[in-house]
Design an enzyme around this catalytic site. Structure first.
Site, mmCIF file in Angstrom:
data_model
loop_
_atom_site.group_PDB
_atom_site.id
_atom_site.type_symbol
_atom_site.label_atom_id
_atom_site.label_comp_id
_atom_site.label_asym_id
_atom_site.label_seq_id
_atom_site.Cartn_x
_atom_site.Cartn_y
_atom_site.Cartn_z
ATOM 1 N N ASP A 146 -13.392 38.657 -19.494
ATOM 2 C CA ASP A 146 -14.103 37.693 -18.642
ATOM 3 C C ASP A 146 -13.416 36.323 -18.481
ATOM 4 O OD1 ASP A 146 -15.873 39.781 -18.751
ATOM 5 O OD2 ASP A 146 -17.525 38.680 -19.646
ATOM 6 N N LYS A 175 -18.377 44.808 -15.356
ATOM 7 C CA LYS A 175 -19.556 45.095 -16.185
ATOM 8 C C LYS A 175 -20.709 44.183 -15.788
ATOM 9 C CE LYS A 175 -18.125 41.916 -19.768
ATOM 10 N NZ LYS A 175 -19.251 40.991 -19.662
ATOM 11 N N CYS A 234 -19.422 37.860 -25.158
ATOM 12 C CA CYS A 234 -18.775 39.085 -24.678
ATOM 13 C C CYS A 234 -17.594 39.525 -25.526
ATOM 14 C CB CYS A 234 -18.394 38.927 -23.218
ATOM 15 S SG CYS A 234 -19.883 38.859 -22.176
#
Ligand code: VGL
Ligand code: ZN
Length: 222
Positions: A16, A124, A172
């Protein structure tokens, strides 16, 4: 003679590294998020068996956005998620500002990221009704709502070890490293390649990673 035990096939997962997670303009900017870029770009030049970048990739009506819940505030409030298949199973998830909405500029990989080294991008968090911090699976247990297919990709390529960097260490990155370890990969988080939303939780997060056998290592291996 080389035995199966000697095989070392490392994968890199860059979690990310997107505009919305970076100062100054990100809607959910991780403090000093940009400081990881030199380390991540350096790692992307190394000969990993496979290099993966993940993207948080939410629909506008995602459950994790405070704006989708009346009277709730980002960073402060939580919401309870019920597993529709198993109503006894619930979990609490923190609410966030709107971030990484599909096809918006904030959801793009950071332009400074050297994507020439990236073999595969995994998206995701597409399902409105579940939070998905991990790049592998959502947090529901029975049955899982989403499997990104990442574990199968790593197994197909014969990966033994997974190195995780990116944003954010306490969400994450942590969830991805934990699932990686649970899937049987030797797993490390590279300290210089990640930053936390809440720096104050670093020690607690590191302890919970080490409790399940994930190592948090520096670039020098220490
Ligand atoms: C993340 C909060 C919400 C992350 C994603 O990438 O760590 N954190 N969505
Ligand atoms: Zn998100």
């Amino acid at each position: 003679m080389a035995s199966a035990k000697d095989i070392f096939k490392p994968a890199l997962i860059v979690v990310d590294v997107q505009d919305d997670f970076c100062p100054p303009n990100g809607t959910l900017a991780v403090p000093n998020g940009r400081a990881i870029i030199p380390t991540v770009n350096h790692l992307l030049t190394l000969p990993f068996a496979v290099k993966i970048a993940t993207k948080d990739w939410h629909p506008r009506d995602h459950i994790s956005f405070a704006s989708n819940h009346v009277g709730k505030r980002p960073f402060v409030d939580f919401t309870t998620v019920v597993n529709p298949e198993n109503p006894e199973e619930t979990y609490e998830t923190r609410l966030w500002p709107d971030h990484c909405i599909q096809n918006t500029s904030g959801a793009e990989l950071l332009s400074e990221l050297d994507v020439r080294g990236v073999d595969l991008v995994v998206e995701k968090g597409m399902r409105r009704e579940v939070e998905m911090y991990s790049a592998f699976f959502d947090p529901l247990k029975s049955p899982r709502a989403c499997d990104s297919g990442l574990a199968d990709v790593l197994r197909e390529r014969g990966v033994t070890d997974v190195f995780v960097v990116g944003l954010a260490f306490d969400y994450c990155v942590q969830a991805t490293a934990m699932d990686s370890k649970a899937e049987g990969f030797t797993t490390c988080v590279v300290r210089e390649g990640t930053k936390a939303v809440d720096e104050g939780t670093w020690g607690t997060v590191e302890t919970s990673l080490e409790d399940v056998g994930v190592k948090v290592v520096g670039l020098d291996g220490e």
